[in-house]
Scaffold this active site. Structure first.
Site, PDB file in Angstrom:
ATOM      1  N   ASP A  55     -46.609  24.356   1.455  1.00 39.16           N
ATOM      2  CA  ASP A  55     -45.724  25.408   0.958  1.00 39.16           C
ATOM      3  C   ASP A  55     -44.596  24.940   0.046  1.00 39.16           C
ATOM      4  O   ASP A  55     -44.392  25.497  -1.026  1.00 39.16           O
ATOM      5  CB  ASP A  55     -45.094  26.159   2.143  1.00 39.16           C
ATOM      6  N   GLU A 114     -46.536  19.953  14.944  1.00 38.63           N
ATOM      7  CA  GLU A 114     -46.990  20.436  13.641  1.00 38.63           C
ATOM      8  C   GLU A 114     -47.084  19.278  12.641  1.00 38.63           C
ATOM      9  O   GLU A 114     -48.041  19.169  11.894  1.00 38.63           O
ATOM     10  CB  GLU A 114     -46.022  21.504  13.152  1.00 38.63           C
TER      11      GLU A 114
END
Length: 443
Positions: free
Chosen positions: A185, A411
């Site tokens: 992102d 993550e």
């Protein structure tokens, strides 16, 4: 390897491949929702496109049937134009993620599924690659369920969408229309293009993500304002991919590598089904040839190209190393030198940094601007195996399952210390740790 506080996890000496497999399985079971797996139950409460493909690869080692269900659930949200959407929304969790279904209002758009709420964006096309891996895990089960037969036309439509709607630069490569479509992102690859994006979005900036991760590990409020402005622009043009002055059109080496790899997988699927496969091989080869225009010798890796003006973004990121996966890549030697050099693993990293370790703005804790992600390191290990560098692949795989299982499947992590960042019990971390812990001599 260090934990989040810089120290070793208390039970790290007790973690074996069997322990890692059991812990990973528990995460995947906890995140399963009848037909699909949540990336993480708090931070990501819907179904994400490329997440599901990575998750399904791990699931196929536990239950090829469930792995097939994962992909079937994703295909259920496919648009008539062939796109596989970035997100399929759970209507009961819309307040838990932004922008949600209320933002996109996809069921009111002509050309979108009438009964399934989705985002308008897409994500990297790793789906055919995953489908083929699921089939290979248990060909008999796959054939009994006609998994390839029902998946092939959907994958074909998805790839045709990329050909027909996303070749915005005319090079043959697909353009992403938002940083979210890259999967990476806030990568530095998008910085220049995002400078021209306004911050005056109309949507109130609701940030439920900050309830699950520290603000220092997530994109800033200013970045989110730009993300929302760009999403509004795409949505307001009915997600039609023909907005003539659209300001963000990037040819991403990661996205297009996974497309080429999935074309090769489609060729295998077609051959298994008795269909012609040459069209897929030819398309993959054309993509590989077009990707070569994105290689920057002084960086030793591929970069993104801004299709609005043809400029290359001269930054070394993990996106530019993923073409190592492509069979017969003539740049493999250069990429290996870069991977093992000071920009990436040569700096003593235990997993592959997402961004050039020698860059002044490298941040080992900030999302895609430095930390190591498990899916990226797993793909590099796959590439190393394909190149016959099995010892290096094994070492990287060992770090994947050990770090994942010792830190509750984070993550992402600091590439050098292993300190965990982002949310925990992250599904693709669990799935790929499970795959990495599998005894490959038994395959």
């Amino acid at each position: 390897m260090a934990g989040r506080d810089g120290g070793l996890a208390d039970d790290i000496d007790m973690i074996t491949p069997a322990v890692a497999t059991a812990r990973a399985t528990a995460v995947l079971e906890a995140n399963w929702r009848r037909s699909h797996t949540l990336p993480a139950s708090g931070l990501y409460p819907h179904q994400w496109s490329w997440d599901s493909s990575f998750i399904a690869v791990g699931l196929s080692l536990l239950s090829p049937r469930r792995a097939g269900q994962e992909m079937d659930a994703l295909f259920a949200g496919q648009w008539p134009d062939g796109r596989l959407p970035q997100i399929i929304f759970d209507p009961h969790r819309d307040e838990d993620y932004a922008p949600g279904a209320a933002f996109w209002q996809s069921t009111s758009l002509e050309g979108a599924p009438a009964k399934v709420e989705t985002a308008g964006f897409v994500q990297p096309p790793n789906h055919a690659w995953a489908v083929w891996k699921i089939h290979q895990a248990d060909p008999g089960e796959s054939r009994r369920r006609a998994f390839l037969e029902r998946s092939y036309p959907k994958l074909l439509a998805w790839h045709n969408y990329l050909v027909e709607r996303r070749n915005r630069g005319g090079s043959g490569l697909a353009c992403i229309v938002h940083p979210w479509e890259s999967g990476t992102d806030n990568s530095p690859l998008w910085d220049s293009a995002m400078q021209r994006i306004p911050t005056d979005c109309r949507t109130p900036l609701h940030r439920p993500d900050l309830q699950h991760a520290d603000a220092g590990e997530r994109p800033s409020q200013k970045e989110y304002a730009k993300y929302f402005w760009l999403a509004e622009r795409y949505r307001d043009h009915r997600c039609d991919d023909v907005d003539p002055n659209y300001p963000f059109l990037l040819e991403d080496p990661l996205f297009n590598t996974l497309w080429a790899l999935s074309e090769y997988a489609l060729a295998d699927i077609a051959q298994d089904l008795g269909f012609p496969s040459s069209v897929h091989v030819q398309r993959a080869q054309s993509l590989v040839a077009a990707l070569d225009e994105l290689f920057i010798p002084e960086l030793g890796c591929y970069a993104a190209r801004d299709a609005t003006d043809g400029t290359l973004v001269r930054k070394a990121t993990i996106n530019g190393l993923i073409p190592l996966l492509l069979p017969g890549n003539s740049r493999a030697g250069n990429l290996l030198d870069t991977l093992t050099g000071p920009r990436f693993m040569g700096s003593g990293a235990v997993m592959v940094p997402s961004y050039d370790a020698t860059a002044s703005d490298h941040d080992p804790a900030l999302y895609w601007r430095g930390p190591a992600w498990f899916n990226m390191s797993w793909m590099i290990a796959e590439a190393l195996d394909g190149l016959g560098r099995t010892d290096e692949a094994k070492a990287l795989r060992n770090n994947i399952w050990l770090l994942a299982a010792s830190h509750d499947f984070p993550e992402y992590v600091d590439p050098w210390t292993g300190a965990a960042h982002g949310t925990r019990k992250f599904s693709w971390t669990a799935a790929l740790a499970l795959e990495a812990a599998t005894d490959r001599s038994m395959q």
